[in-house]
Design an enzyme around this catalytic site. Structure first.
Site, short mmCIF file in Angstrom:
data_model
loop_
_atom_site.label_atom_id
_atom_site.label_comp_id
_atom_site.label_asym_id
_atom_site.label_seq_id
_atom_site.Cartn_x
_atom_site.Cartn_y
_atom_site.Cartn_z
N GLN A 101 45.80 59.61 1.50
CA GLN A 101 44.54 58.97 1.83
C GLN A 101 43.82 58.49 0.57
O GLN A 101 43.49 59.31 -0.29
CB GLN A 101 43.63 59.97 2.57
CG GLN A 101 42.26 59.43 2.91
CD GLN A 101 41.30 60.52 3.36
OE1 GLN A 101 41.46 61.68 3.01
NE2 GLN A 101 40.31 60.15 4.14
N GLY A 102 43.58 57.21 0.46
CA GLY A 102 42.90 56.66 -0.72
C GLY A 102 41.51 56.18 -0.40
O GLY A 102 41.26 54.98 -0.28
N TYR A 103 40.59 57.10 -0.25
CA TYR A 103 39.18 56.75 -0.04
C TYR A 103 38.37 56.93 -1.33
O TYR A 103 37.82 56.00 -1.87
CB TYR A 103 38.57 57.65 1.04
CG TYR A 103 38.85 57.29 2.48
CD1 TYR A 103 39.85 56.39 2.83
CD2 TYR A 103 38.10 57.86 3.51
CE1 TYR A 103 40.11 56.08 4.16
CE2 TYR A 103 38.34 57.56 4.85
CZ TYR A 103 39.36 56.66 5.17
OH TYR A 103 39.59 56.38 6.48
N SER A 104 38.32 58.20 -1.80
CA SER A 104 37.40 58.53 -2.89
C SER A 104 37.76 57.83 -4.19
O SER A 104 38.92 57.58 -4.48
CB SER A 104 37.42 60.04 -3.14
OG SER A 104 37.21 60.74 -1.94
N GLU A 110 37.72 62.98 14.45
CA GLU A 110 38.01 64.27 13.80
C GLU A 110 38.41 65.32 14.82
O GLU A 110 37.80 65.45 15.87
CB GLU A 110 36.76 64.74 13.05
CG GLU A 110 37.02 65.70 11.93
CD GLU A 110 37.40 64.97 10.64
OE1 GLU A 110 38.48 65.25 10.12
OE2 GLU A 110 36.61 64.13 10.17
N SER A 124 31.39 66.90 2.06
CA SER A 124 30.91 68.19 1.58
C SER A 124 29.99 68.83 2.61
O SER A 124 29.46 68.14 3.49
CB SER A 124 30.14 68.00 0.27
OG SER A 124 28.87 67.44 0.55
N ASN A 125 29.79 70.12 2.50
CA ASN A 125 28.94 70.80 3.48
C ASN A 125 27.49 70.31 3.41
O ASN A 125 26.79 70.34 4.41
CB ASN A 125 29.04 72.32 3.31
CG ASN A 125 30.35 72.84 3.88
OD1 ASN A 125 31.31 72.08 4.04
ND2 ASN A 125 30.40 74.13 4.19
N GLU A 126 27.08 69.83 2.23
CA GLU A 126 25.74 69.25 2.15
C GLU A 126 25.68 67.97 2.98
O GLU A 126 24.72 67.73 3.71
CB GLU A 126 25.36 68.94 0.69
CG GLU A 126 25.10 70.18 -0.18
CD GLU A 126 26.37 70.93 -0.56
OE1 GLU A 126 27.44 70.28 -0.64
OE2 GLU A 126 26.32 72.16 -0.75
C1 LIG Z 1 40.95 69.43 -3.40
C2 LIG Z 1 40.40 68.11 -2.96
C3 LIG Z 1 41.18 67.25 -2.21
C4 LIG Z 1 40.71 66.00 -1.84
N1 LIG Z 1 41.55 65.13 -1.18
C5 LIG Z 1 41.15 63.85 -0.96
C6 LIG Z 1 42.04 62.86 -0.46
O1 LIG Z 1 43.19 63.15 -0.16
N2 LIG Z 1 41.61 61.58 -0.33
C7 LIG Z 1 40.34 61.21 -0.64
O2 LIG Z 1 40.00 60.05 -0.49
N3 LIG Z 1 39.45 62.13 -1.13
C8 LIG Z 1 39.84 63.42 -1.31
N4 LIG Z 1 38.94 64.35 -1.85
C9 LIG Z 1 37.63 63.90 -2.30
C10 LIG Z 1 36.47 64.47 -1.53
O3 LIG Z 1 36.33 63.84 -0.33
C11 LIG Z 1 35.24 64.34 -2.44
O4 LIG Z 1 35.37 65.29 -3.46
C12 LIG Z 1 33.95 64.56 -1.70
O5 LIG Z 1 33.68 63.46 -0.90
C13 LIG Z 1 32.77 64.80 -2.64
O6 LIG Z 1 32.67 63.77 -3.57
P1 LIG Z 1 32.54 64.06 -5.11
O7 LIG Z 1 33.58 65.02 -5.48
O8 LIG Z 1 32.50 62.78 -5.82
O9 LIG Z 1 31.15 64.81 -5.26
P2 LIG Z 1 29.70 64.13 -5.27
O10 LIG Z 1 29.59 63.18 -4.16
O11 LIG Z 1 29.40 63.66 -6.62
O12 LIG Z 1 28.80 65.39 -4.91
C14 LIG Z 1 28.42 66.38 -5.85
C15 LIG Z 1 27.49 67.33 -5.17
O13 LIG Z 1 26.34 66.65 -4.70
C16 LIG Z 1 26.16 66.86 -3.32
N5 LIG Z 1 25.56 65.69 -2.69
C17 LIG Z 1 25.97 64.40 -2.80
N6 LIG Z 1 25.18 63.61 -2.08
C18 LIG Z 1 24.25 64.39 -1.50
C19 LIG Z 1 23.14 64.15 -0.63
N7 LIG Z 1 22.84 62.93 -0.20
N8 LIG Z 1 22.40 65.21 -0.24
C20 LIG Z 1 22.69 66.46 -0.65
N9 LIG Z 1 23.71 66.74 -1.48
C21 LIG Z 1 24.49 65.72 -1.90
C22 LIG Z 1 27.54 67.16 -2.81
O14 LIG Z 1 27.50 67.85 -1.60
C23 LIG Z 1 28.10 67.97 -3.93
O15 LIG Z 1 27.65 69.28 -3.83
C24 LIG Z 1 39.40 65.62 -2.20
C25 LIG Z 1 38.60 66.50 -2.93
C26 LIG Z 1 39.08 67.74 -3.32
C27 LIG Z 1 38.21 68.65 -4.13
#
Ligand SMILES: Cc1cc2nc3c(=O)[nH]c(=O)nc-3n(C[C@H](O)[C@H](O)[C@H](O)COP(=O)(O)OP(=O)(O)OC[C@H]3O[C@@H](n4cnc5c(N)ncnc54)[C@H](O)[C@@H]3O)c2cc1C
Lengths: 394, 377
Positions: A126-129, A245, A379-381
Site C-alpha cells: 500500500q503506497g499512501y503515506s 474497513e 493513529s488513535n488520535e
Molecule cells: C509500522 C508501520 C507500518 C505502516 N504501514 C503503512 C503502509 O503499508 N502503507 C502506508 O501508506 N502507510 C503505512 N504506515 C503509515 C501510517 O499510516 C502513518 O504512520 C500514520 O498515518 C501517521 O502518520 P505519521 O507517521 O506521518 O505521523 P503524523 O501524522 O506526523 O502524526 C504525529 C502525531 O501527531 C498526531 N496528530 C496528527 N494530526 C493530528 C490531529 N489533527 N489531531 C491530533 N493529533 C494529531 C498523530 O496522531 C501522531 O501522534 C505505517 C506506519 C507504521 C508505523
C-alpha cells in the site's frame, strides 16, 4: 436480549474451528506462537492453503471466489483464525486492492488482478503515506503526469509495509496540483514494482526488524489502464476503502490467544518462590486487560448485530474498535514483557549460545513493535477526531 | 532548603554535558553500541574528568562525592544514552569502598578511579530486583579460602568487567548467610554467556564453577553481605533514578521540538490541543520524577535509618518507573511513524526508559516494599 450465537452460528464456528485444527500446519502455528519472523513464503503458504479451501476471500463477491458468508460468519471466521494462531492474511491485496477493484475497477482490471490476488501469486503493498503526509494524507505530493498512454510518476512513499516482498503497489498520486479542493487532484494508480525507476529502501524499526520501506519513484511510466476509477477520484476510492474497513479491526481473536498465552506463561514464572499469577499486583493487571477484552468483544458483537440488521456500513464505530483493540494489544505485550522481569533485557547473544532464551528475548522487541498499532492505519488520535466529528458533531 | 547544585557540582555538570554534546553525540553512541559496546577513549575521558573516582574518599584518589554529586553526571548519562558501564562500575566499587579491607581498597579504588579497572555489579537471577534471598551462587569455605559455584543472570557490564563483586550464600543462616566476594572476571572457572541488551548495553549470564578464591577475596565479614547489598543497591537505585530523569528530559525535549516543527493539516501538530495536553502531562511527569530523584540522591547517603532509607528509595523508584513508562510511550506516539524507527534517538531512549523502569526492582516490587515499611500499617 440474547448475547449468544444462534445454533447455526455455533455450528459454523465449530466447523471453522475443526477445519483450522486439521489444516493449520504445526510449524506455522508454532512460529506465530513464538513470535518468530514470518517469511514471505510462510505468509503465502497459509494464504494458499486457505485459497485451496475457498476461504481466502470471504467478503468478495461469489463469482470471484467469495464464500457468501454474512458479516457475523465472516467475523467468526476471522476471530477463529486469530485464536488458532494462523499467520496473518496480508490485507493489501485481499482486503484493500480487491474491494476497490470490485467497486471501481474495469472488467479488464478485475480479470487481470483479482485471480493472482486470490491465489497468492502476486504480492501487493500500500503506497499512501509520504514523508510529509501521514495523518494529513490529502496533502500528498507524489506526482503523476499524463504523457500519451502513460502516467509518469515522481515522488516518494514511506512506511510501505512489506514493499520489499511486493510485486505490485497501489498508490494515491497527485494528478492535478491546481484543483481548488486538494482531494480532487488525487488519483488511484496500480503500479508494477518491476517498472524501471522504482527503488525500495528498507527502514529498520526499533525492534531491529525490517517490515517497512521507503519507495522512490523516478520517472516511472505507468500505463493509463492502471488508473482505477476516474482521474481525480482517488480520494473517493480511498474513502470507500476506509468505510469498508473490516469488523475485526479490534482483533479480538488474536488478543484472546495472547491473553491465554500470557496467563499460562505467567503461571510458570516464579516470584519469591510462588507463581507470578499468585501475585495480586500482577494478577490484577491481567484481570483488567481480560475485562477490557471481554467488553470489546461484546461491543464488537453489538456493532455487528446492528450492522446486520440495518445494513449500514459501520462508520465511526470502527474507530472505537481500533482504539480499544490496539490499546489491549499493547497492554498484553507489555504484561508479557513484565512477566519475565529482568530476562526481558537480553536481546542478541554475542556468540552462538544454545541456552539463550530466544522466547524471553522476543518479548521486549515485541512490546516495542506493538507501539506501532496506535500510530498506523489512522493513529488513535485521528480515530478520536473521527468519532468526535462524525458521531458527536463536535 | 536549597535544590540547586553547588558551584562544584554545577561545574561538573557543565563539563560532562559539554563532553556528551561534543564527543558523544548520537552517531558516536551508535557506533560504540554496535562495535565493542564500550569505548576505551570515552572511558579514559571519564577517568580524566574525575567521574570514575568521584564517590571514593581522597585517600584512594577519589573526590569524596556522594549521590548528590553523581546526580548531574547520571542525568547527563541518561540524556546521552551512554552505554559504557559507568553505573555498574561505580556501584560495584561501592562494596569495596564501604566494606572492603584496607588492602582491597588500595588495590581496587585507585585503579577504578584511573580507569584501569571496570567492575561488574552482580545482578541476581530473581525477578525484578536484586533480591538477596534468592542467591544462587554458593561460596564454600575451603581451608584458607573459598570455592564459588553458581550462576548470576543478566549481569550488566559483565562482558567488559575486569573484576566482579559477587554475592554468595556461605551458610544457611537466612539473612545472615550471604557474603560478598571480589572475583577476577578471568579467573579459572568463571564463564560468561554474553549478549547485547534491548537497550544496547552489554550483559552476561556469569557462571562460577569451582572458582577458587583466597581468604582475601571476601569483602567485609562472612555472612554480613545483605545489609551492604541493600545499602549499595539503594545507592545505585538513586543514581538510576537520576539517569532516568536525564533520559526523560531528552525524550520531552525531542518530542516538544518535533511537535513544534512537524506539520500536518497546514499547521505544526503541536497546535492541536489533544497533543498539547499530552505534552504538558509529559512535562509534569518529568518534574515529579526529578523531585523524587533529588530526594533519593539527597537522602540515600544521609539517612541513617535503613528502613526509612529503603522506603524513600522505593518511593522514588515507583514514581520514576511510572514516569519512564508514561513519557517513553507518549514520546513515540507523538512522533508518529518516525518514533518507531531505529534511526531516531528517541526510539533508543524509549528502550532505555523501558528497561530502567524494571531495573533494581519494578514499580510493583517497590510498591510492595514501600507499603511493607509504612509506619502506620
Ligand atoms: C509500522 C508501520 C507500518 C505502516 N504501514 C503503512 C503502509 O503499508 N502503507 C502506508 O501508506 N502507510 C503505512 N504506515 C503509515 C501510517 O499510516 C502513518 O504512520 C500514520 O498515518 C501517521 O502518520 P505519521 O507517521 O506521518 O505521523 P503524523 O501524522 O506526523 O502524526 C504525529 C502525531 O501527531 C498526531 N496528530 C496528527 N494530526 C493530528 C490531529 N489533527 N489531531 C491530533 N493529533 C494529531 C498523530 O496522531 C501522531 O501522534 C505505517 C506506519 C507504521 C508505523
Amino acid at each position: 436480549m440474547d448475547l449468544s450465537y444462534s445454533g447455526e452460528e455455533l455450528a459454523f464456528r465449530d466447523e471453522v474451528r475443526g477445519w483450522l485444527a486439521a489444516n493449520l500446519p504445526a510449524d506455522l502455528r508454532d512460529k506465530v506462537g513464538d513470535h518468530e519472523h514470518l517469511s514471505k513464503e510462510d505468509l503465502l503458504r497459509w494464504h494458499r492453503i486457505l485459497a485451496k479451501q475457498g476461504w481466502v476471500a470471504p467478503a468478495w463477491p461469489k463469482e470471484w471466489g467469495g464464500t457468501g458468508w454474512n458479516v457475523v460468519q465472516r467475523y467468526i471466521f476471522e476471530e477463529e483464525c486469530g485464536y488458532a494462531g494462523t499467520p496473518p492474511l496480508v490485507p493489501f491485496g485481499l482486503a484493500m486492492c480487491a474491494p476497490v477493484l470490485h467497486k471501481f475497477g474495469t472488467e479488464a482490471q478485475k480479470k487481470r488482478h483479482l485471480p493472482p490476488i486470490y491465489n497468492g501469486d502476486l504480492f501487493w503493498c500500500q503506497g499512501y503515506s509520504e514523508p510529509g503526509s501521514g495523518s494529513d494524507l490529502a496533502s500528498l505530493k507524489t506526482k503523476a503526469v499524463r504523457d500519451g498512454d502513460h502516467y509518469v510518476v515522481n515522488g516518494q512513499k514511506i512506511w510501505t509495509t512489506l514493499g520489499h516482498y511486493a510485486d505490485w503497489i497501489f498508490c494515491l498520486v497527485r494528478t492535478d496540483s491546481t484543483a481548488a479542493i486538494r482531494q480532487e487532484g488525487i488519483s488511484f494508480l496500480l503500479i508494477d514494482m518491476k517498472t524501471p525507476g522504482i527503488t525500495v529502501r528498507p527502514l529498520i524499526l526499533m525492534d531491529g526488524g525490517h517490515e517497512v520501506n521507503e519507495v522512490f519513484f523516478e520517472n516511472v511510466r505507468v500505463p493509463v489502464e492502471n488508473l482505477v476509477h476516474e482521474e481525480g477520484k482517488g480520494w473517493t476510492v480511498a474513502k470507500y476503502l476506509l468505510g469498508h474497513e473490516r469488523m475485526n479491526t479490534g482483533r479480538v481473536g488474536i488478543s484472546k490467544r495472547e491473553l491465554t498465552k500470557l496467563k499460562a506463561f505467567a503461571a510458570r514464572q516464579n516470584k519469591d518462590g510462588k507463581s507470578l499469577m499468585d501475585d495480586p499486583r500482577f494478577r490484577d493487571k491481567v484481570s483488567r486487560v481480560e475485562v477490557e477484552l471481554m467488553a470489546l468483544e461484546i461491543t464488537n458483537l453489538r456493532f455487528l448485530d446492528q450492522m446486520r440488521r440495518t445494513g449500514q456500513p459501520p462508520g465511526a464505530d470502527v474507530s472505537m474498535l481500533k482504539i480499544k483493540g490496539t490499546e489491549i494489544q499493547q497492554s498484553l505485550t507489555e504484561l508479557m514483557m513484565y512477566a519475565v522481569g529482568p530476562q526481558a533485557q537480553p536481546f542478541k547473544p554475542l556468540q552462538a549460545d544454545d541456552g539463550f532464551d530466544a522466547f524471553a528475548a522476543s518479548l521486549a522487541p515485541r512490546y516495542c513493535n506493538t507501539r506501532k498499532t496506535t500510530i498506523y492505519a489512522g493513529s488513535n488520535e485521528i480515530q478520536r477526531n473521527i468519532i468526535s466529528k462524525m458521531s458527536l458533531g463536535l | 532548603m536549597n535544590f540547586d547544585y553547588n558551584e562544584e557540582q554545577q561545574l561538573l555538570a557543565d563539563s560532562i554535558k559539554r563532553f556528551i554534546d561534543k564527543d558523544y553525540d548520537f552517531e558516536t553512541r551508535k557506533y560504540v553500541a554496535s562495535a565493542e559496546g564500550y569505548s576505551a577513549e570515552v572511558w579514559g575521558t571519564l577517568a580524566e574528568m574525575g567521574l570514575l573516582g568521584l564517590p571514593f574518599s581522597p585517600d584512594y584518589e577519589g573526590f569524596g562525592g556522594g549521590a548528590v554529586d553523581l546526580m548531574s553526571v547520571m542525568e547527563c548519562m541518561g540524556a546521552g544514552l551512554v552505554v559504557e558501564p559507568y553505573l555498574p562500575t561505580v556501584t560495584a566499587a561501592q562494596f569495596v569502598a564501604r566494606a572492603g579491607s584496607e588492602a582491597q581498597k588500595k588495590a581496587i579504588l585507585p585503579a577504578v578511579a584511573s580507569g584501569e579497572l571496570k567492575d561488574g555489579l552482580r545482578a541476581d537471577r530473581s525477578r525484578g530486583a536484586l533480591r538477596p534471598r534468592a542467591r544462587r551462587g554458593r561460596g564454600e569455605e575451603s581451608g584458607a579460602g573459598w570455592t564459588l559455584d553458581g550462576v548470576k543472570q543478566v549481569v550488566i557490564g559483565a562482558p567488559q568487567a575486569d573484576q566482579l563483586v559477587v554475592s554468595a550464600r556461605t551458610s544457611n543462616d537466612g539473612d545472615r548467610g550471604i557474603s560478598l566476594f571480589l572475583v577476577d572476571a578471568r579467573a579459572a572457572g568463571v564463564s560468561m554467556k554474553a549478549y547485547r541488551t534491548i537497550d544496547e548495553l552489554r550483559a552476561a549470564d556469569v557462571g562460577f564453577k569451582g572458582v577458587q578464591l583466597g581468604a582475601d577475596a571476601l569483602i567485609g565479614k562472612p555472612g554480613e553481605g545483605l545489609a551492604h547489598i541493600e545499602a549499595v543497591v539503594d545507592f545505585a537505585t538513586a543514581l538510576l533514578c537520576a539517569e532516568a530523569v536525564g533520559a526523560i528530559k531528552y525524550a520531552n525535549d525531542a518530542t516538544l521540538e518535533y511537535i513544534k516543527t512537524r506539520k500536518q493539516f497546514g499547521v505544526p501538530i503541536g497546535a492541536f490541543q489533544a497533543l498539547q495536553h499530552r505534552m504538558v502531562d509529559m512535562v509534569i511527569s518529568w518534574e515529579q520524577a526529578r523531585s523524587m530523584a533529588c530526594m533519593a540522591c539527597a537522602r540515600v547517603d544521609s539517612e541513617k535509618d535503613a528502613g526509612e532509607r529503603k522506603r524513600l528509595i522505593s518511593a522514588a523508584k515507583i514514581r520514576i518507573a511510572d514516569a519512564c513508562r508514561h513519557v517513553s510511550q507518549e514520546a513515540i506516539q507523538l512522533h508518529g511513524g518516525m518514533g518507531m524507527t531505529e534511526e531516531m534517538k528517541v526510539s533508543h531512549t524509549f528502550r532505555r526508559l523501558t528497561m530502567i523502569a524494571q531495573q533494581f526492582g519494578d514499580a510493583d516490587h517497590h510498591l510492595e516494599r514501600f507499603a511493607a515499611l509504612d509506619k502506620v500499617a
